[in-house]
Every structure is written in C-alpha cells, then in structure tokens.
Design an enzyme around this catalytic site. Structure first.
Site: not given
Ligand code: GUN
Length: 295
Positions: A54, A98, A121
């Site tokens: 990211k 996350q 998200d």
């Molecule tokens: N863990 C795995 N995929 C994601 C996501 O798209 N967002 C978040 N916050 N955690 C994740």
C-alpha cells in the site's frame, strides 16, 4: 478450452494512472495532496507485507502516506486514541486500520471510531449502510477491485448469475451489495454461499461469474465450475513450500490449473485481485481528499 488469464497488474496499473491524474488535478485546483494513514498493530507477516504494498502504491501516484506501527500490547483505549487523533488531523484524508487486529482488541469498536468521511476501507456502519441503500460513498477496496476487473474484461454483469463463496465483511457481503446495485458493472443476480450452504457445488455450477472468497485453498475445485464461467479468485493463503526461498508460496481458493481448463477467464494468485485491492484503495483515498476539499 483453456481460459484467458485476467492480468490484475495490468488493470491496476491503468487505475494507478487514473489516480495519479486525479491527484495532480486536485493539487492544481485546491493545492492539496491526498494523505492516507495506515494503522498497523502486531507482527502478522502477511499484514506487514500488504501494508508495504500500500505504501509503495501511494508513493507511485503522489498520495502522502504514513504508517503508525504498534506492537500487540496496545490497549483498546490507546488504539481508539490514535484513531481520534487521526480523525481530527486535517492532513489525514484516509484512515485504514489493518485487519485482523490482535484478539484482545474490539475490531468493530475501532472501526466505529473512524470518521466515516475518512473510512477509505468502507467498513464503518454508515458506509456499509449507504452501500446497502444503493447510495455508495466508500465501498471496500477488494469488492471494488473485483467489479472493476469484470468491467475491464467486458463481462456483461446485467442479469448475470453471480455466485460468491464467502460472506466476510471485507469481501463477500459488500461484494454482493455492490453487484446487486442497479447500474453498469452490476445489476446481477447474486447468490452468497457460506458454511451453512447445503450443497455449494450445486450453487457454483450455475454461476456465469464465480467469485471465491473463502480464504481456504481448495475451496473451489474444477467440477464446481460451469464450463465457460468467469472465475475470480480472491483468496490468498500462504502454504509451505520448501522449494521457495521464502519457505512458502501464495495460493488462492481455486484449484487454478484444473479450473483453467473449464473456465473462459480466470484470475491468478498472485497477480489477480491483490493488485486491484491496492489500486481501489488509492481511488478511495483520492475520493476522500476530494470530499475534504469540497467542504
Ligand atoms: N486485511 C486484509 N485486507 C484488508 C483490507 O482491505 N483492509 C483492511 N483494513 N485490512 C485488511
């Protein structure tokens, strides 16, 4: 028949270009640069690897990015305190906590604490509710990525029979809501299968578009795929592999080699949905920055 392999990296790179152009336009018109802050708790190796991806993608398209890292000893109050500080910071347009969080933390309460206008998200109840009501603001990035891939592949979703395997709040549930919307890239007839489904194969064999999002390798075998179906594999699991330097390889939910001979198009793992998740997160951050600039 051997299926066409859908290249997620190629579609993601197109999305990156669009976001980079949007970021440049926002800078020219409002003098502002979008900013994403990721909150990463604990030492889960997969989470650390996602977050690196990211960060790299943000830098590529001109989005400011910062990651707040904390070990798993953090308390619920401390974590909520971090989220509240980010809510109040005008330099932060997007907040991403996350997941998964360590077990002692209340994930739902943390997500609830995020300012819905910074919830890139799309997991805050307000954003989840807006999606269900057909007024999407932020939808979760993985479902958006799946939809965008299908659109880029020119899959006619209008009236298509879509079967999703998995009902997670990050993928299965919001993806069903997204593909049910009236409008382009959606308007599908959607079935969601889960651990309570009596005969998953009977459902998946009816699918024009089969989306595997269970998170378990081997969930979808070739006999569960209708000949000519489009197969999207959202699963990413690490399986031990002593022939690899890292000691593991990534695999999806679908038996790829066998399904390749039945489907008309299929996404690989890695290189399919994964890059699209990151790309659509960038889209959401740009959108959050535009919302902030308009206010
Ligand atoms: N863990 C795995 N995929 C994601 C996501 O798209 N967002 C978040 N916050 N955690 C994740």
């Amino acid at each position: 028949m051997t299926a066409r392999i859908i290249d997620g990296k190629q579609v993601a790179s197109k999305v990156h270009e669009e976001v980079a152009a949007g970021v440049a336009e926002l800078r020219e018109q409002h003098g502002s640069v979008p900013g994403l802050t990721v909150v990463l708790i604990g030492d889960d190796p997969a989470s650390h690897s996602y977050v690196k991806g990211k960060e790299r993608a943000c830098e590529k398209v001109g989005i400011r990015t910062d990651t707040i890292r904390h070990d798993a000893s953090i308390t619920q109050e401390e974590l909520i305190g971090i989220v509240e500080r980010l809510n109040a910071d005008p330099e932060v347009n997007g907040i991403l906590v996350q997941l998964p969080l360590p077990k002692h933390l209340d994930e739902a309460a943390v997500i609830h604490a995020i300012d819905p206008l910074k919830d890139v998200d799309g997991l805050h109840p307000e954003n989840a509710g807006l999606l269900i009501l057909g007024q999407p603001r932020f939808a979760p990035a993985t479902p958006l990525g799946v939809q965008r891939m299908l659109v880029e592949e020119n899959v006619d979703m209008n009236g298509a029979r879509v079967v999703i395997v998995g009902r997670s709040k990050l993928v299965g549930m919001p993806l069903a809501a997204l593909l049910l919307q009236k409008g382009p890239g959606a308007n599908a007839t959607v079935t969601v299968c889960h651990t309570g489904t009596k005969d998953i194969g009977a459902e998946t064999r009816r699918a024009d578009v089969l989306i595997a999002a269970a998170g378990f390798p081997g969930t979808v075998t070739a006999d569960m795929v209708k000949p000519g179906a489009v197969v999207i594999d959202v699963g990413v699991s690490r399986v031990e592999d002593s022939t690899r330097k890292r000691g593991y390889r990534l695999t999806g939910d679908v038996d790829f080699e066998e399904a390749l001979e039945v489907a008309s198009a299929i996404t690989p793992v890695p290189g399919g949905v994964g890059p699209m998740t990151i790309a659509m997160l960038l889209v959401n951050v740009l959108q959050a920055a535009k919302l902030a600039a308009a206010n």
